[in-house]
Design an enzyme around this catalytic site. Structure first.
Site, PDB file in Angstrom:
ATOM      1  CD  GLN A 230       0.940   5.397  -6.014  1.00 39.81           C
ATOM      2  OE1 GLN A 230       1.271   6.150  -5.107  1.00 39.81           O
ATOM      3  NE2 GLN A 230      -0.316   5.251  -6.386  1.00 39.81           N
TER       4      GLN A 230
ATOM      5  CG  LEU B 112     -13.062   8.876  -1.888  1.00 38.96           C
ATOM      6  CD1 LEU B 112     -14.086   7.811  -1.489  1.00 38.96           C
ATOM      7  CD2 LEU B 112     -11.718   8.233  -2.216  1.00 38.96           C
ATOM      8  CG  HIS B 113     -11.215  12.022  -8.044  1.00 42.35           C
ATOM      9  ND1 HIS B 113     -10.829  11.018  -8.894  1.00 42.35           N
ATOM     10  CD2 HIS B 113     -10.079  12.451  -7.426  1.00 42.35           C
ATOM     11  CE1 HIS B 113      -9.527  10.871  -8.835  1.00 42.35           C
ATOM     12  NE2 HIS B 113      -9.044  11.712  -7.933  1.00 42.35           N
ATOM     13  CD  GLU B 114     -16.714   9.850 -13.286  1.00 38.38           C
ATOM     14  OE1 GLU B 114     -17.049  11.058 -13.222  1.00 38.38           O
ATOM     15  OE2 GLU B 114     -16.663   9.189 -14.337  1.00 38.38           O
TER      16      GLU B 114
ATOM     17  CG  MET C 106      -3.151   9.549  -0.230  1.00 36.36           C
ATOM     18  SD  MET C 106      -1.714  10.604  -0.088  1.00 36.36           S
ATOM     19  CE  MET C 106      -1.916  11.649  -1.510  1.00 36.36           C
TER      20      MET C 106
ATOM     21  CG  HIS D 216     -10.079   8.082  -5.522  1.00 38.59           C
ATOM     22  ND1 HIS D 216     -10.335   9.435  -5.431  1.00 38.59           N
ATOM     23  CD2 HIS D 216      -8.760   7.940  -5.268  1.00 38.59           C
ATOM     24  CE1 HIS D 216      -9.223  10.086  -5.125  1.00 38.59           C
ATOM     25  NE2 HIS D 216      -8.244   9.198  -5.027  1.00 38.59           N
TER      26      HIS D 216
END
Ligand code: AMP
Length: 285
Positions: free
Chosen positions: A153, A33-35, A30, A37
């Site tokens: 999930q 972004l961060h580390e 979604m 992802h």
């Protein structure tokens, strides 16, 4: 990296790649972004010729009281990070592109949803399963990458690909954390400075549970109490749940053995945070 906004254009590109026998790894996100992802992308790059990332804040999986409008977004920064990480195609469709008209069919998840977040967020996993089925069909990847941070999930998507015979290999990737143990999350930006400091207690309480299990504790109730006590002692956040289940079935764990999930959700003022540990405990001590 190609930034693509329509299904037709993406499929055109991927048709050419597939003709050349290239394998495709898919990382659904979604955005913001961060580390975490980018670690999924790293795994996808290692195991596939081509990597597709989607950025789509899916309205179908947000409840009416949830943060769909306020969900953090920054496409320009995301494009740069995705490009640097090795994404080949960044798919950023509009809501109208994915849902051009009201759906005539929605998926309804029957198992693995009556506990944890599924219990607190009715319809959430129906929305996740529906959008992922669409994205899987649009992209038709060989592998799809999901974080173990969202353990429920991953369990639901595992059920989805098995039950609907979707020919995709799922890859679960370990949770990426900040130095103090807080799981990286797009929603961490909602935390105040004081909450950010307190938030490290989620992982600390899970590690305390792990220690107790390694020392021989096998009663789920005892472990849950221990985690709750730790959370209450070190944070003012509201504890939404602390639960233990067999994984990935999410069936009740009468005792701590085989693969178990210890999962937490807490609510700070603006951020709802989740975290978990998945442990493999041999049957005989
Ligand atoms: P989201 O953008 O929050 O929907 O997340 C997209 C994917 O990244 C999901 O498969 C998440 O489980 C995964 N992910 C999010 N945070 C992390 C993290 N800290 N470590 C590993 N994977 C993550």
């Amino acid at each position: 990296m190609q930034v693509v906004t329509t299904k037709a254009e993406l499929q055109q590109f991927l048709k050419i790649e597939k003709k050349q026998q290239k394998t495709i790894g898919f990382v659904p996100t979604m955005g913001f972004l961060h580390e975490g992802h980018l670690t999924l992308v790293k795994h996808a790059c290692q195991e596939n010729d081509i990597v597709v990332m989607s950025i789509f804040v899916n309205p179908l999986q947000f409840g009416p009281e949830e943060d769909f409008d306020a969900y953090p977004r920054n496409q320009e920064r995301d494009e740069q990070l995705a490009d640097e990480a090795g994404v080949d195609y960044l798919f950023v469709p509009s809501v109208e592109e994915i849902y051009p008209h009201p759906l005539s069919i929605k998926l309804s998840v029957e198992k693995r949803v009556n506990v944890l977040c599924g219990n607190k967020r009715p319809g959430h996993f129906d929305g996740v399963a529906t959008v992922l089925t669409k994205l899987f069909h649009i992209i038709m990847p060989d592998r799809a990458y999901f974080g173990r941070k969202d353990a429920q999930q991953l369990a639901v998507v595992d059920g989805l690909v098995q039950d609907l015979d979707i020919p995709i290999k799922l890859v679960g990737v370990e949770t990426v954390r900040e130095a103090d143990g807080l799981a990286k999350s797009s929603r961490n930006v909602y935390l105040t400075d004081a909450e950010r400091k307190e938030a490290a207690v989620l992982y600390k309480s899970l590690k305390r549970a792990e220690k107790a299990i390694l020392e021989g504790e096998r009663q789920p109730e005892q472990i849950i109490q221990l985690v709750r006590n730790c959370l209450h002692k070190h944070t003012n956040a509201q504890v939404e749940y602390v639960e233990i289940y067999q994984y990935p079935t999410l069936e009740e764990a009468a005792s701590i053995y085989r693969t178990i999930l210890i999962a937490i959700a807490v609510r700070f003022k603006k951020a709802r945070l989740i975290d978990n540990l998945i442990l493999d405990i041999p049957l005989a001590d």
